[in-house]
Write a protein that holds these residues in place. Sequence first.
Motif, PDB file in Angstrom:
ATOM      1  N   ASN A   1       0.919  -1.015  -0.019  1.00 27.86           N
ATOM      2  CA  ASN A   1       0.070  -0.002  -0.194  1.00 27.86           C
ATOM      3  C   ASN A   1       0.762   1.280  -0.088  1.00 27.86           C
TER       4      ASN A   1
ATOM      5  N   TYR B   1       0.544   5.211   0.546  1.00 26.54           N
ATOM      6  CA  TYR B   1       0.002   6.333   1.005  1.00 26.54           C
ATOM      7  C   TYR B   1       0.389   7.781   0.927  1.00 26.54           C
TER       8      TYR B   1
ATOM      9  N   LEU C   1      -6.741   4.515   5.892  1.00 31.24           N
ATOM     10  CA  LEU C   1      -7.457   3.311   5.683  1.00 31.24           C
ATOM     11  C   LEU C   1      -8.333   3.149   6.537  1.00 31.24           C
TER      12      LEU C   1
ATOM     13  N   HIS D   1     -10.674  -2.095   9.607  1.00 33.52           N
ATOM     14  CA  HIS D   1     -10.885  -3.338   8.933  1.00 33.52           C
ATOM     15  C   HIS D   1     -10.347  -4.635   9.536  1.00 33.52           C
TER      16      HIS D   1
ATOM     17  N   ASP E   1      -8.412  -8.379   8.428  1.00 33.47           N
ATOM     18  CA  ASP E   1      -7.913  -8.890   7.208  1.00 33.47           C
ATOM     19  C   ASP E   1      -8.579 -10.337   7.347  1.00 33.47           C
TER      20      ASP E   1
ATOM     21  N   SER F   1       3.552  -6.886   8.708  1.00 36.30           N
ATOM     22  CA  SER F   1       3.443  -5.763   8.275  1.00 36.30           C
ATOM     23  C   SER F   1       4.687  -4.650   8.276  1.00 36.30           C
TER      24      SER F   1
ATOM     25  N   PHE G   1      -1.397   4.444  13.531  1.00 37.77           N
ATOM     26  CA  PHE G   1      -1.798   3.104  13.383  1.00 37.77           C
ATOM     27  C   PHE G   1      -2.604   2.776  14.332  1.00 37.77           C
TER      28      PHE G   1
ATOM     29  N   LEU H   1       3.367   4.045  13.603  1.00 37.38           N
ATOM     30  CA  LEU H   1       4.513   3.359  12.897  1.00 37.38           C
ATOM     31  C   LEU H   1       5.267   4.270  11.888  1.00 37.38           C
TER      32      LEU H   1
ATOM     33  N   HIS I   1      -8.216  -3.052  12.493  1.00 41.34           N
ATOM     34  CA  HIS I   1      -7.028  -2.182  12.379  1.00 41.34           C
ATOM     35  C   HIS I   1      -7.159  -1.164  11.218  1.00 41.34           C
TER      36      HIS I   1
ATOM     37  N   VAL J   1      -5.458   2.846   9.230  1.00 46.58           N
ATOM     38  CA  VAL J   1      -4.239   4.074   9.585  1.00 46.58           C
ATOM     39  C   VAL J   1      -5.150   5.496   9.272  1.00 46.58           C
TER      40      VAL J   1
ATOM     41  N   ARG K   1       4.094   7.098   2.183  1.00 44.38           N
ATOM     42  CA  ARG K   1       4.445   5.911   3.054  1.00 44.38           C
ATOM     43  C   ARG K   1       4.144   4.901   2.374  1.00 44.38           C
TER      44      ARG K   1
ATOM     45  N   ASN L   1       3.476   0.596   2.990  1.00 46.78           N
ATOM     46  CA  ASN L   1       3.381  -0.495   3.694  1.00 46.78           C
ATOM     47  C   ASN L   1       3.167  -1.721   3.091  1.00 46.78           C
TER      48      ASN L   1
ATOM     49  N   THR M   1       2.200  -5.750   3.817  1.00 45.36           N
ATOM     50  CA  THR M   1       1.687  -6.658   4.474  1.00 45.36           C
ATOM     51  C   THR M   1       1.750  -8.161   3.930  1.00 45.36           C
TER      52      THR M   1
ATOM     53  N   ARG N   1       1.079 -11.877   3.883  1.00 46.86           N
ATOM     54  CA  ARG N   1      -0.048 -12.899   4.474  1.00 46.86           C
ATOM     55  C   ARG N   1      -0.027 -14.305   3.982  1.00 46.86           C
TER      56      ARG N   1
HETATM   57  C1  AKG Z   1      -3.680  -3.781   5.330  1.00 48.78           C
HETATM   58  O1  AKG Z   1      -2.941  -3.753   4.241  1.00 48.78           O
HETATM   59  O2  AKG Z   1      -4.861  -4.614   5.608  1.00 48.78           O
HETATM   60  C2  AKG Z   1      -3.494  -2.793   6.218  1.00 48.78           C
HETATM   61  O3  AKG Z   1      -4.017  -2.757   7.178  1.00 48.78           O
HETATM   62  C3  AKG Z   1      -2.175  -1.986   6.070  1.00 48.78           C
HETATM   63  C4  AKG Z   1      -1.839  -1.261   7.585  1.00 48.78           C
HETATM   64  C5  AKG Z   1      -0.696  -0.121   7.486  1.00 48.78           C
HETATM   65  O4  AKG Z   1      -0.787   0.565   6.217  1.00 48.78           O
HETATM   66  O5  AKG Z   1      -0.125  -0.066   8.216  1.00 48.78           O
END
Ligand code: AKG
Length: 211
Positions: free
Chosen positions: A116, A118, A124, A127, A129, A140, A149, A166, A183, A185, A203, A205, A207, A209
């Motif tokens: 992601n 930003y 964000l 939500h 995951d 993350s 965060f 963060l 969680h 942002v 920014r 990020n 993640t 998974r």
């Molecule tokens: C996600 O990708 O599900 C996030 O929540 C990203 C969180 C973040 O950007 O720190």
Amino acid sequence: RDRSPLELAPGAVHVPGWLTLDQQYELVEACRSWAIGPVPIRHTRLPNGGVMSVQTVCIGWHWQPYKYTRTADDVNGAQVAEFPANMIELGRRALVDAYQDPTAGDGYTPDAALINFYGEQAKLGMHQDKDEKSDAPVVSLSIGDTCVFRFGNTENRNKPYTDTELASGDLFVFGGPSRFAYHGVPKVYPGTGDPATGLAGGRLNITMRVT
Ligand code: AKG
């Protein structure tokens, strides 16, 4: 900064300054390349008609709300880039360091990452995951501008939650009883990142998974 792991909730651990500047630079370069293709980074469209303010590109598996597919059917139909072996290794080391357990990474094989980006105004919403069939931890990694965060609970979208920052290089792991915690942002602080990461602004990020 103190790099000791901080447990926000059982299974939810923040490790400040986990990535070196060199590692951040390498990840920025890799993400820059994935952002170009095979599937270009885009603002994801939601089924309710909304458009996300963050821009996202996926590797391994493509996430489109609310499922994973090999091809990016909501973008250009291309197959997403392969999930690289060195990121699997990084994910395993993340679990070892976050949980301070040399065996915590055993058997952990992330197969997808959402990347992601930003911009100054991006946010964000809260939500979970939960489109992954596995309950393996989410790893993350943050690079660039510092953000707020918001880490909540597994029952309700809103309170109670904890706000933490963060910053560039930080690791956050959510697994175990926190794996399905809400969680989000709510804010990014523009201009707080170090251009030496290779990111002039914004920014990033990542993640990881297990789908
Ligand atoms: C996600 O990708 O599900 C996030 O929540 C990203 C969180 C973040 O950007 O720190």
